[in-house]
Design an enzyme around this catalytic site. Sequence first.
Site, PDB file in Angstrom:
ATOM      1  N   ASN A  14      -3.112  -8.164  -3.638  1.00 49.68           N
ATOM      2  CA  ASN A  14      -3.811  -6.974  -3.335  1.00 49.68           C
ATOM      3  C   ASN A  14      -5.350  -7.426  -2.679  1.00 49.68           C
ATOM      4  O   ASN A  14      -5.893  -7.124  -1.604  1.00 49.68           O
ATOM      5  CB  ASN A  14      -4.159  -6.099  -4.466  1.00 49.68           C
ATOM      6  CG  ASN A  14      -3.004  -5.237  -5.060  1.00 49.68           C
ATOM      7  OD1 ASN A  14      -2.177  -5.220  -4.371  1.00 49.68           O
ATOM      8  ND2 ASN A  14      -3.196  -4.831  -6.257  1.00 49.68           N
ATOM      9  N   ARG A  45       7.531   1.633   7.597  1.00 52.54           N
ATOM     10  CA  ARG A  45       7.784   0.105   6.802  1.00 52.54           C
ATOM     11  C   ARG A  45       9.409   0.424   6.345  1.00 52.54           C
ATOM     12  O   ARG A  45       9.545   1.310   5.469  1.00 52.54           O
ATOM     13  CB  ARG A  45       7.098  -0.113   5.770  1.00 52.54           C
ATOM     14  CG  ARG A  45       5.277  -0.299   6.024  1.00 52.54           C
ATOM     15  CD  ARG A  45       4.444  -0.567   4.719  1.00 52.54           C
ATOM     16  NE  ARG A  45       3.138  -0.305   5.064  1.00 52.54           N
ATOM     17  CZ  ARG A  45       2.317  -1.211   5.723  1.00 52.54           C
ATOM     18  NH1 ARG A  45       2.860  -2.278   6.248  1.00 52.54           N
ATOM     19  NH2 ARG A  45       1.070  -1.015   5.765  1.00 52.54           N
ATOM     20  N   ARG A 103       0.252  -2.093   9.478  1.00 53.21           N
ATOM     21  CA  ARG A 103      -0.562  -3.327   9.120  1.00 53.21           C
ATOM     22  C   ARG A 103       0.300  -4.400   8.308  1.00 53.21           C
ATOM     23  O   ARG A 103       0.888  -3.888   7.331  1.00 53.21           O
ATOM     24  CB  ARG A 103      -1.709  -3.336   8.429  1.00 53.21           C
ATOM     25  CG  ARG A 103      -2.476  -4.284   8.477  1.00 53.21           C
ATOM     26  CD  ARG A 103      -3.901  -4.215   7.658  1.00 53.21           C
ATOM     27  NE  ARG A 103      -4.806  -3.465   8.560  1.00 53.21           N
ATOM     28  CZ  ARG A 103      -5.402  -2.509   8.260  1.00 53.21           C
ATOM     29  NH1 ARG A 103      -5.229  -1.752   7.231  1.00 53.21           N
ATOM     30  NH2 ARG A 103      -6.302  -1.766   9.028  1.00 53.21           N
ATOM     31  N   HIS A 130       2.099   7.950  10.539  1.00 52.20           N
ATOM     32  CA  HIS A 130       2.297   7.676   9.179  1.00 52.20           C
ATOM     33  C   HIS A 130       3.489   8.550   8.398  1.00 52.20           C
ATOM     34  O   HIS A 130       3.555   8.667   7.330  1.00 52.20           O
ATOM     35  CB  HIS A 130       1.131   7.680   8.303  1.00 52.20           C
ATOM     36  CG  HIS A 130       1.092   6.999   6.926  1.00 52.20           C
ATOM     37  ND1 HIS A 130       0.844   7.677   5.805  1.00 52.20           N
ATOM     38  CD2 HIS A 130       1.367   5.673   6.489  1.00 52.20           C
ATOM     39  CE1 HIS A 130       0.854   6.711   4.502  1.00 52.20           C
ATOM     40  NE2 HIS A 130       1.389   5.628   5.223  1.00 52.20           N
ATOM     41  N   TYR A 176       8.095   2.068  -6.308  1.00 49.57           N
ATOM     42  CA  TYR A 176       7.019   3.170  -5.724  1.00 49.57           C
ATOM     43  C   TYR A 176       7.328   4.506  -6.270  1.00 49.57           C
ATOM     44  O   TYR A 176       8.554   5.034  -6.282  1.00 49.57           O
ATOM     45  CB  TYR A 176       7.091   3.201  -4.326  1.00 49.57           C
ATOM     46  CG  TYR A 176       6.048   2.088  -3.532  1.00 49.57           C
ATOM     47  CD1 TYR A 176       6.161   0.988  -3.980  1.00 49.57           C
ATOM     48  CD2 TYR A 176       5.494   2.427  -2.459  1.00 49.57           C
ATOM     49  CE1 TYR A 176       5.363  -0.073  -3.381  1.00 49.57           C
ATOM     50  CE2 TYR A 176       4.706   1.435  -1.909  1.00 49.57           C
ATOM     51  CZ  TYR A 176       4.597   0.076  -2.263  1.00 49.57           C
ATOM     52  OH  TYR A 176       4.242  -0.792  -1.513  1.00 49.57           O
ATOM     53  N   ARG A 209      -4.858   7.066  -7.952  1.00 53.13           N
ATOM     54  CA  ARG A 209      -4.385   5.754  -8.314  1.00 53.13           C
ATOM     55  C   ARG A 209      -5.867   4.636  -8.011  1.00 53.13           C
ATOM     56  O   ARG A 209      -5.903   3.927  -8.940  1.00 53.13           O
ATOM     57  CB  ARG A 209      -3.334   5.370  -7.819  1.00 53.13           C
ATOM     58  CG  ARG A 209      -2.927   3.908  -7.937  1.00 53.13           C
ATOM     59  CD  ARG A 209      -1.664   3.387  -7.485  1.00 53.13           C
ATOM     60  NE  ARG A 209      -2.192   2.892  -6.034  1.00 53.13           N
ATOM     61  CZ  ARG A 209      -1.772   2.794  -4.736  1.00 53.13           C
ATOM     62  NH1 ARG A 209      -0.438   3.677  -4.652  1.00 53.13           N
ATOM     63  NH2 ARG A 209      -2.177   2.265  -3.998  1.00 53.13           N
ATOM     64  N   HIS A 224       2.557   6.509  -5.840  1.00 57.92           N
ATOM     65  CA  HIS A 224       2.316   6.557  -4.539  1.00 57.92           C
ATOM     66  C   HIS A 224       2.467   8.033  -3.877  1.00 57.92           C
ATOM     67  O   HIS A 224       2.108   8.387  -2.779  1.00 57.92           O
ATOM     68  CB  HIS A 224       3.367   5.650  -3.555  1.00 57.92           C
ATOM     69  CG  HIS A 224       3.355   5.433  -2.338  1.00 57.92           C
ATOM     70  ND1 HIS A 224       4.049   6.034  -1.250  1.00 57.92           N
ATOM     71  CD2 HIS A 224       2.304   4.635  -1.813  1.00 57.92           C
ATOM     72  CE1 HIS A 224       3.403   5.516  -0.085  1.00 57.92           C
ATOM     73  NE2 HIS A 224       2.612   4.543  -0.197  1.00 57.92           N
TER      74      HIS A 224
END
Length: 717
Positions: free
Chosen positions: A53, A383, A413, A443, A476, A572, A600
């Site tokens: 992270n 992703r 990214r 997104h 997730y 979170r 998530h």
Amino acid sequence: MTELAKLDLDNPDYYENREVSWLNFNHRVLQEAADDRNPLLERLSFLSIGTSNLDEFMMVRVAGLQDQYHLNINELDTKKQWTPEQQLIAVSEKNHENNEYQYTLYQDLKKEVENYDIHFISYNEAPEEHKEAMKKFFFNEIYPTLTPLGIDAYRPFPSLNNKLIHIFVNLSREGEQQVAIVPIPQLVNRFYHYEKDGHNYFIYLEDIVTNFIETLFTGYHIDSTFLFRVTRNADLDIQEDGAEDLLTVIEDYLVQRRNGMAVRIEVQLENNQNQEIIEGDIEYLLDELGLFERDLYFVNGPLDLTGLNDAIDVLENYFPQLRYKPFKPVYPAELQTTDLFKLAEKRDIFLHHPYDSFKPVVEFIQDAANDPNTLAIKQTLYRVSSNSPIISALKTAAERGKQVTVLVELKARFDEENNVQWAKVLEEAGCHVIYGKTHLKTHSKIAMVVKQKNGRVYRYVHLGTGNYNDKTARFYSDMGIITTNEGIAEDATDFFNYLSGYSNQPDYHYLHVSPFDIRDNYIEDIEEEIQSHKVNGNGHIIAKMNSLTSKDVIKKMYEASQAGVKVDLIIRGICCLVPGIPGVSENINVISVVGRFLEHSRIYWFKNNGDEKLFLSSADMMTRNMIRRVEIEFPVLDKNIHNEIMEILRVYLDDNTKARYKLPDCSYQYVTNDLPPVDSQQVFMKKAQQELEKSRNNVPKSKMTWFERLQHRLNKK
């Protein structure tokens, strides 16, 4: 109330800095390594997660601040009114605290694993026979890969690779001093491992290299060595304007990113090492890398704790009890006996991952690809996994003559290279591949299947909060809905046409789509809740998200609190809102749940005097999501699904095991009370297992044809 309204809601004291808030989140991740309720190897894993992270945070967020600082851009952040330098100083202070905490945990866990005869040792602590084995290992497998880099008038200071461990070497011969740097290649495994008498021993590769470093410099005396690691800027600007092919631009950008400016240097300094001896060398490195002392981190232990994953992979075979008990996502019982598309024609289908299997989402595309009735498939991909079954299904669909349109977000990214390759694969298969909108990341998580049956066209839409990634869906926490609602289907059609063609933002029936629309609608919903509360006195808002940074949204939440509306936030990560400020936010409660799975899902609920509104979204309430991304927020229209999600939210709010609450000083404390313990993620796992047992004991006669059953079984393999 009149006096409260006069409070200046732009007061910097009412906000937490975004970057410091993120570092507080990473501290909560590290706390999981300290929590002895977690299995021991999982605690080691949280140290690795904390490092991973932080690496990304340094490469992106800190790198951006350093760019502003070096360019003398003194633009103040919108909430704390800090300059880039003030933010860098605050980040350094907090991050040094985290760094010390992390390595204290490492040393504690290093001792704790010894209770299971697991030993992380140095080369010198190994017995002679294993030193001899390591010597052979070094010369056979490591030595050929090493490249010593001398530094002098003919050999300038080298370009040090991002996140790679290096050995700094001071040498001498006949009174002449020299300096060299030796990069440690990224080998298959970080450790040399051996087992003896039931004990497992791990020696770090860089320790082995250091012990044989003289073999690289024959004729020289090694005066001193130390290990260091450089983190570089990986967030270079992508120049989209005027680009004829964004694919080529991204590929060039990936090459440039390897040599971004340095943003951090870490130096391994064990307890027995004298810092003064290497002080001059550190100053030399800082000068060459263009770094300040605030960018320097000494670590009391090995560099790059992501390497612990290699040890964990070995140890879990010996000690499976030291990992979480295996959990297999449950394939919904209703889909075991009913075709997914037929069920979707009757009612909406809700999936709560990772407790519900991700397979139905994969099958949504696979079945459509194989169905002769399918006319078209349209989908956004942000992703995806390395061997994505969804990519495979989209290829199959195109090869079978379906019209397949896929938006592949090339600017996701650290997934850019992966997505570039998938874009090429899909194009070669005959898919129509698009890359989104200029200066905006797409997104959104949406897929649509169009079929023609009995002379009628049917549209099936999947909307979700998480990526179409079968790997991350295992850990997730996300939600998704499959629907044939006509209004949403029309919105989905307009959305994809907006992405692929030229048009203004459509007027949607149900969807809220950023840029701007989600934020504006959310603020309107808060205002309606305020007005409803003034009349009915029962205002209540619940929101669950990853991060909250949008100042516009925070100010509106402050107004709601001032009006007496109860606001429960489940956030979170980053939270720039400060709860519990008298007259400003005393009616706002903020909790953060950090546990086995990565929270998530994004959920937004308004009581609205009983006429409740409930939305799921791909978007957090962050500035970037609101104005620089194409995001979707969608309503939950099915009453049963609505009730199920509300029960999920209640479980999160009851969590007194993994939940921490935010205090007015921006610190977090574990939720503690006299109620029975509630671990929300454990509750959801238990519920999933109960559903599985129930379906096993009460399997209805299948409504599928024999061919559908065969196809279904093949897809599930």
